[in-house]
Design a protein around this motif. Sequence first.
Motif, mmCIF file in Angstrom:
data_model
loop_
_atom_site.group_PDB
_atom_site.id
_atom_site.type_symbol
_atom_site.label_atom_id
_atom_site.label_comp_id
_atom_site.label_asym_id
_atom_site.label_seq_id
_atom_site.Cartn_x
_atom_site.Cartn_y
_atom_site.Cartn_z
ATOM 1 N N GLY A 158 48.008 36.323 40.130
ATOM 2 C CA GLY A 158 47.602 37.719 40.219
ATOM 3 C C GLY A 158 47.821 38.452 38.909
ATOM 4 N N TRP A 159 46.922 39.376 38.610
ATOM 5 C CA TRP A 159 47.014 40.196 37.408
ATOM 6 C C TRP A 159 46.861 41.652 37.803
ATOM 7 C CZ3 TRP A 159 44.450 35.575 37.648
ATOM 8 C CH2 TRP A 159 44.782 34.593 36.708
ATOM 9 N N SER A 160 47.675 42.509 37.243
ATOM 10 C CA SER A 160 47.563 43.941 37.492
ATOM 11 C C SER A 160 46.365 44.494 36.710
ATOM 12 C CB SER A 160 48.861 44.642 37.078
ATOM 13 O OG SER A 160 49.126 44.421 35.708
ATOM 14 N N GLU A 214 42.407 41.256 31.114
ATOM 15 C CA GLU A 214 41.595 41.605 29.954
ATOM 16 C C GLU A 214 42.424 41.517 28.670
ATOM 17 O OE1 GLU A 214 39.777 43.558 33.544
ATOM 18 O OE2 GLU A 214 41.799 43.207 32.801
ATOM 19 N N THR A 215 43.672 42.009 28.729
ATOM 20 C CA THR A 215 44.571 41.940 27.575
ATOM 21 C C THR A 215 44.890 40.496 27.220
ATOM 22 O OG1 THR A 215 45.545 44.084 28.120
ATOM 23 C CG2 THR A 215 46.854 42.625 26.711
ATOM 24 N N GLU A 216 45.170 39.665 28.221
ATOM 25 C CA GLU A 216 45.484 38.259 27.963
ATOM 26 C C GLU A 216 44.291 37.528 27.343
ATOM 27 O OE1 GLU A 216 47.142 36.317 31.431
ATOM 28 O OE2 GLU A 216 48.699 37.849 31.639
ATOM 29 N N ILE A 217 43.082 37.863 27.761
ATOM 30 C CA ILE A 217 41.883 37.245 27.180
ATOM 31 C C ILE A 217 41.717 37.696 25.727
ATOM 32 C CG2 ILE A 217 39.350 37.191 27.276
ATOM 33 C CD1 ILE A 217 39.639 37.257 30.372
ATOM 34 N N GLN A 218 41.907 38.993 25.465
ATOM 35 C CA GLN A 218 41.792 39.515 24.095
ATOM 36 C C GLN A 218 42.848 38.912 23.173
ATOM 37 O OE1 GLN A 218 41.985 43.729 24.772
ATOM 38 N NE2 GLN A 218 39.774 43.913 25.068
#
Length: 192
Positions: free
Chosen positions: A137-139, A144-148
């Motif tokens: 799960g992601w908040s 999006e931050t982890e992908i960037q």
Amino acid sequence: MDSLKGQFLVAMPDMGDERFRETVVYLVGHGDEGAMGLVINQSLEDMRFADILEELQLGEKDELIRLPDRIKNRQVLRGGPVQRSRGFVLHSSDYFRVGNSYEVNEEISLTATLDVLKAIAFNDSPTEALFALGYCGWSPGQLETEIQENGWLTVPFSRELLFGLPIENRYDAALARLGITRATLSASAGHG
């Protein structure tokens, strides 16, 4: 960012969280509320589908003994670090129960109720299914931050990747869908 629901995430080599090292995650949901997915390439070595059926008492002992090996010995996946005792079934859309099943896309649904386990065991339905304990799960904004930050690559949906390949081949197959291999995978992929 457009929704990645129904796509795969492939962990990059420098992923900071060891729990996700060399994982392939199928995203069942992604939107303003965050994201949810299941790891599809890590199995629980000491557990099989028959163990789950027995533990949940989803059949008489003699019924469970008579199940075909392909049912009894189905792998149980390590779906993720959240709620590791809760089961989730990713399956083909030929099985759908209003109020119990969630449509990911036209081909894939998610069901987290006991009825789907009984259907797999005793009715040979749905035709394709994966059973996982736990989820990822992601908040809001976290994925999006982890992908960037180059934590994940995104891979388009492939039914073969989800159901057709042995679990141990899914990481390399996901990379191959992007035209790369472990050897050519750079820890510093570029994002425009």
